[in-house]
Design an enzyme around this catalytic site. Structure first.
Site, short mmCIF file in Angstrom:
data_model
loop_
_atom_site.label_atom_id
_atom_site.label_comp_id
_atom_site.label_asym_id
_atom_site.label_seq_id
_atom_site.Cartn_x
_atom_site.Cartn_y
_atom_site.Cartn_z
N ASP A 103 0.85 -1.19 0.00
CA ASP A 103 0.00 0.00 0.00
C ASP A 103 0.88 1.24 0.00
OD1 ASP A 103 -2.13 -1.73 0.24
OD2 ASP A 103 -2.17 -1.58 2.43
N1 URA Z 1 -1.02 -6.09 3.85
C1 URA Z 1 -1.58 -4.85 3.87
O1 URA Z 1 -2.64 -4.66 4.43
N2 URA Z 1 -0.93 -3.86 3.22
C2 URA Z 1 0.26 -4.01 2.60
O2 URA Z 1 0.82 -3.04 2.07
C3 URA Z 1 0.83 -5.30 2.62
C4 URA Z 1 0.17 -6.31 3.24
#
Ligand code: URA
Length: 238
Positions: A103
């Protein structure tokens, strides 16, 4: 390999553009300017320079980036920077892709490659490459929440049970755990499913490859053969 073909394979543009680089005296090998279009590049001596910048021939590239916050794993980033802004045009024109996604607000280890098979091998849901995450949570992490994460939780619109291993409390609101799939927002959704909330998320390890301690945010390295093998290490038990 013909020099212009080698340059083309490394991201220096079309065959014509690579010929121009050679003709204009911009390509050096062993400190010698090469203008001969028939020059054969020796792959066993991979060093060369273009426009006074040093390069090394690489059949494929495997990169580990320490991703900063505020960068999207997408070529067309909409509201943030793109992780691809952190690489030069030569590398980008090789068709660099992210191996899975983090993310925009997640930091830490992100692999990038132009090797489609490697990408498949690491991201295919059935391959079970473990990933270690550390997170700060909104509330104190309880023993009950840790047990639930270990036993597994259901996630809306996803099939099966999502369980973490090596769930470790590093501080009251600081948790580390290993996950074995890679569905959208998996870690944040798993924490929400047990009644807590991820406030900051960091990926520390993929397979057996841990983010190098001396790699600052925004910096990246080429993976060595050993590091590459570590990153591919799968779960033995699954
Ligand atoms: N899980 C998440 O919620 N976000 C990420 O960036 C990676 C794994």
């Amino acid at each position: 390999m013909l020099l212009e073909k080698m340059l083309q394979s490394q991201g220096f543009g079309s065959r014509k553009a690579c010929q121009q680089l050679i003709k204009h005296g911009l390509v050096r090998i062993n400190d010698e300017i090469i203008t001969d279009l028939k020059y054969k590049f020796d792959l066993k001596q991979p060093d060369f320079q273009v426009d006074d910048q040093a390069y090394q021939y690489r059949e494929k590239v495997y990169i580990a980036l320490n991703k900063p916050q505020g960068y999207e794993c997408s070529h067309q980033a909409t509201h943030h920077f793109s992780v691809f802004d952190l690489f030069d045009a030569v590398l980008l024109s090789r068709g660099l892709q992210c191996v899975g996604r983090l993310d925009q607000d997640t930091t830490g280890l992100l692999l990038l490659t132009d090797d489609g098979q490697f990408l498949q091998a690491l991201t295919h849901p059935k391959k079970h490459v473990p990933k270690v995450y550390q997170m700060h949570t909104a509330d104190v992490v309880t023993d009950g929440q840790m047990a639930q994460l270990t036993q597994g939780v259901e996630l809306r619109n996803e099939k099966g049970i999502f369980a973490a291993t090596d769930v470790t409390r590093l501080a009251e609101q600081h948790l580390q755990m290993t996950v074995h799939q890679g569905v959208y927002h998996q870690v944040k959704r798993m924490l929400a499913a047990v009644g807590n909330k991820v406030e900051r998320l960091h990926r520390q390890q993929i397979g057996e490859f841990a983010l190098p301690q001396d790699l600052a945010e925004g910096e990246w390295i080429y993976l060595s053969e050993t590091q590459l093998a570590q990153a591919k290490t799968r779960d033995q038990s699954l």
